[in-house]
Motif scaffolding. Structure first.
Motif, PDB file in Angstrom:
ATOM      1  N   SER A   1       0.828  -1.195   0.000  1.00  0.00           N
ATOM      2  CA  SER A   1       0.000   0.000   0.000  1.00  0.00           C
ATOM      3  C   SER A   1       0.868   1.254   0.000  1.00  0.00           C
ATOM      4  CB  SER A   1      -0.928   0.006   1.218  1.00  0.00           C
ATOM      5  OG  SER A   1      -1.826  -1.074   1.151  1.00  0.00           O
ATOM      6  N   TYR A   2       1.958   1.239   0.772  1.00  0.00           N
ATOM      7  CA  TYR A   2       2.839   2.406   0.784  1.00  0.00           C
ATOM      8  C   TYR A   2       3.606   2.556  -0.526  1.00  0.00           C
ATOM      9  CZ  TYR A   2       1.815   4.156   5.384  1.00  0.00           C
ATOM     10  OH  TYR A   2       1.157   4.738   6.443  1.00  0.00           O
ATOM     11  N   ALA A   3       3.897   1.454  -1.193  1.00  0.00           N
ATOM     12  CA  ALA A   3       4.504   1.557  -2.518  1.00  0.00           C
ATOM     13  C   ALA A   3       3.549   2.274  -3.473  1.00  0.00           C
ATOM     14  CB  ALA A   3       4.842   0.165  -3.039  1.00  0.00           C
ATOM     15  N   TYR A   4       2.264   1.981  -3.334  1.00  0.00           N
ATOM     16  CA  TYR A   4       1.228   2.670  -4.122  1.00  0.00           C
ATOM     17  C   TYR A   4       1.132   4.139  -3.709  1.00  0.00           C
ATOM     18  CZ  TYR A   4      -3.581   4.222  -5.032  1.00  0.00           C
ATOM     19  OH  TYR A   4      -4.695   4.955  -5.365  1.00  0.00           O
ATOM     20  N   PHE A   5       1.116   4.417  -2.408  1.00  0.00           N
ATOM     21  CA  PHE A   5       1.013   5.801  -1.933  1.00  0.00           C
ATOM     22  C   PHE A   5       2.207   6.639  -2.404  1.00  0.00           C
ATOM     23  CE2 PHE A   5      -1.334   4.008   2.003  1.00  0.00           C
ATOM     24  CZ  PHE A   5      -2.551   4.054   1.332  1.00  0.00           C
ATOM     25  N   GLN A   6       3.379   6.044  -2.427  1.00  0.00           N
ATOM     26  CA  GLN A   6       4.573   6.784  -2.840  1.00  0.00           C
ATOM     27  C   GLN A   6       4.455   7.271  -4.284  1.00  0.00           C
ATOM     28  OE1 GLN A   6       7.635   3.914  -1.959  1.00  0.00           O
ATOM     29  NE2 GLN A   6       7.163   4.014   0.236  1.00  0.00           N
ATOM     30  N   GLN A   7       3.761   6.507  -5.112  1.00  0.00           N
ATOM     31  CA  GLN A   7       3.537   6.930  -6.491  1.00  0.00           C
ATOM     32  C   GLN A   7       2.362   7.891  -6.607  1.00  0.00           C
ATOM     33  OE1 GLN A   7       3.838   3.760  -9.578  1.00  0.00           O
ATOM     34  NE2 GLN A   7       4.238   2.373  -7.872  1.00  0.00           N
ATOM     35  N   ALA A   8       1.316   7.646  -5.807  1.00  0.00           N
ATOM     36  CA  ALA A   8       0.094   8.446  -5.925  1.00  0.00           C
ATOM     37  C   ALA A   8       0.248   9.833  -5.316  1.00  0.00           C
ATOM     38  CB  ALA A   8      -1.064   7.707  -5.260  1.00  0.00           C
ATOM     39  N   TYR A   9       0.985   9.932  -4.209  1.00  0.00           N
ATOM     40  CA  TYR A   9       1.087  11.194  -3.469  1.00  0.00           C
ATOM     41  C   TYR A   9       2.478  11.802  -3.662  1.00  0.00           C
ATOM     42  CZ  TYR A   9      -3.233   9.732  -1.171  1.00  0.00           C
ATOM     43  OH  TYR A   9      -4.519   9.332  -0.913  1.00  0.00           O
ATOM     44  N   GLN A  10       2.672  12.403  -4.823  1.00  0.00           N
ATOM     45  CA  GLN A  10       3.963  12.997  -5.143  1.00  0.00           C
ATOM     46  C   GLN A  10       3.995  14.500  -4.895  1.00  0.00           C
ATOM     47  OE1 GLN A  10       5.180  11.821  -9.101  1.00  0.00           O
ATOM     48  NE2 GLN A  10       4.706   9.663  -8.735  1.00  0.00           N
ATOM     49  N   ASP A  11       2.851  15.070  -4.589  1.00  0.00           N
ATOM     50  CA  ASP A  11       2.749  16.508  -4.367  1.00  0.00           C
ATOM     51  C   ASP A  11       3.578  16.929  -3.155  1.00  0.00           C
ATOM     52  OD1 ASP A  11       1.470  19.081  -3.313  1.00  0.00           O
ATOM     53  OD2 ASP A  11       0.405  18.820  -5.210  1.00  0.00           O
ATOM     54  N   SER A  12       4.174  18.107  -3.226  1.00  0.00           N
ATOM     55  CA  SER A  12       4.993  18.600  -2.116  1.00  0.00           C
ATOM     56  C   SER A  12       4.167  18.817  -0.857  1.00  0.00           C
ATOM     57  CB  SER A  12       5.692  19.906  -2.507  1.00  0.00           C
ATOM     58  OG  SER A  12       4.738  20.911  -2.828  1.00  0.00           O
ATOM     59  N   PHE A  13       2.846  18.994  -1.021  1.00  0.00           N
ATOM     60  CA  PHE A  13       1.963  19.117   0.137  1.00  0.00           C
ATOM     61  C   PHE A  13       2.173  17.957   1.090  1.00  0.00           C
ATOM     62  CE2 PHE A  13      -1.972  18.074   2.339  1.00  0.00           C
ATOM     63  CZ  PHE A  13      -2.385  19.302   2.844  1.00  0.00           C
ATOM     64  N   TRP A  14       2.352  16.762   0.544  1.00  0.00           N
ATOM     65  CA  TRP A  14       2.580  15.569   1.367  1.00  0.00           C
ATOM     66  C   TRP A  14       4.063  15.355   1.635  1.00  0.00           C
ATOM     67  CZ3 TRP A  14      -1.762  14.075   3.351  1.00  0.00           C
ATOM     68  CH2 TRP A  14      -2.948  14.239   2.634  1.00  0.00           C
TER      69      TRP A  14
END
Length: 294
Positions: A42-55
């Motif tokens: 799931s975190y491998a997926y999040f790392q790709q999905a949430y690339q915005d500097s906000f995160w």
């Protein structure tokens, strides 16, 4: 859309994004049990999905860890990062980058959350599928759609990051009055609906900033969550950053979800509309993930 076409769309999403499993291998090469929505895949997926500097500027998504609250006295305690356990089901958190300097007063940490919940469970309180199956009442098309939605429960595209401190996700689980009337077990069966969550959150953002409150949460949780939520300008900004619902099509879908969040799910028509909304949500996320190169 008929049940067969609906199922074909679901199968395509699962094939493209995969499903998180309970047992996975960690960076130490050992196999552990994880909460699927906050697991290594799931975190491998999040790392790709949430690339915005906000995160990325605030949270360390690349190094999730297992965090446990430990009491120091009867009234005070702190979070500690612990090794993964072979005796427990592990939940991974993305910690604020300020964690190292102030772990004892750390409020802000993210973990994964299932978006739409169609889970089948032997426990009454977890059996959303069972509640919806009773509403479908043997309708072949609705059952085909419901069985397809059940497959999506831990699909990566059905997972999003949510602020963990303060149990914000409980807002998704407030049953409507009609749902309580429709099913005697509904008080023990929170339906975990993202449309209900967005409806409540929209009320927060529509309120004058000087008067905003979080009546759905216990008093001690409100202050830090209030600050977190005010980092988003409105419901559309929240859905852009958290659910990846972007542009005009994303805004229209958010409006539909907010509107549907006001309604109970007690009839076949309600159920069909809710499942159509779920598929539209997954398809919209998938399109936006494709744009950022998932």
């Amino acid at each position: 859309m008929g049940g067969e076409e609906f199922n074909q769309c679901i199968e395509k999403l699962i094939q493209e994004f995969g499903v998180a499993e309970r047992r996975q291998v960690w960076t130490d090469g050992q196999s552990y049990e994880f909460e699927e929505d906050s697991s290594p895949s799931s975190y491998a997926y999040f790392q790709q999905a949430y690339q915005d500097s906000f995160w990325r500027d605030e949270y360390d998504l690349d190094n999730p860890c297992f965090v446990v609250w430990e009491w120091v006295t009867e009234k005070t305690g702190k979070y500690n990062v612990l090794p993964l356990s072979h005796q427990k089901v592990n939940r991974l958190f993305a910690l604020s980058r300020s964690w190292a300097s102030a772990p004892s007063i750390h409020w802000s940490r993210l973990s994964g959350e299932v978006d739409f919940n169609f889970k089948e469970d032997i426990k009454d309180w977890g059996n959303k599928y069972g509640y919806y199956r009773e509403i479908a009442d043997g309708d072949a098309e609705l059952m085909a759609m419901l069985n397809a939605c059940k497959k999506m429960h831990h699909a990566h595209v059905n997972l999003s990051l949510m602020q963990s401190w303060g149990n914000l996700q409980r807002v998704k689980s407030e049953p409507k009055e009609n749902e309580l009337e429709n099913n005697g077990k509904a008080k023990a069966l929170p339906l975990d609906r993202p449309d209900v969550f967005l409806c409540k959150l929209n009320e927060f953002y529509k309120t004058d900033p000087e008067c905003r409150k979080l009546p759905w949460l216990r008093l001690g949780y409100r202050s830090p969550l209030h600050g977190y939520l005010e980092r988003f300008s409105d419901i559309y900004d929240y859905c852009t950053k958290v659910y990846l619902l972007r542009g005009d099509s994303g805004r229209k879908l958010v409006d539909k979800m907010v509107d549907n969040g006001r309604r109970a799910i007690v009839s076949k028509e309600d159920l069909g509309r809710f499942m159509d909304l779920a598929l539209a949500f997954w398809m919209e996320k998938a399109r936006n993930l494709a744009r950022i190169g998932h």
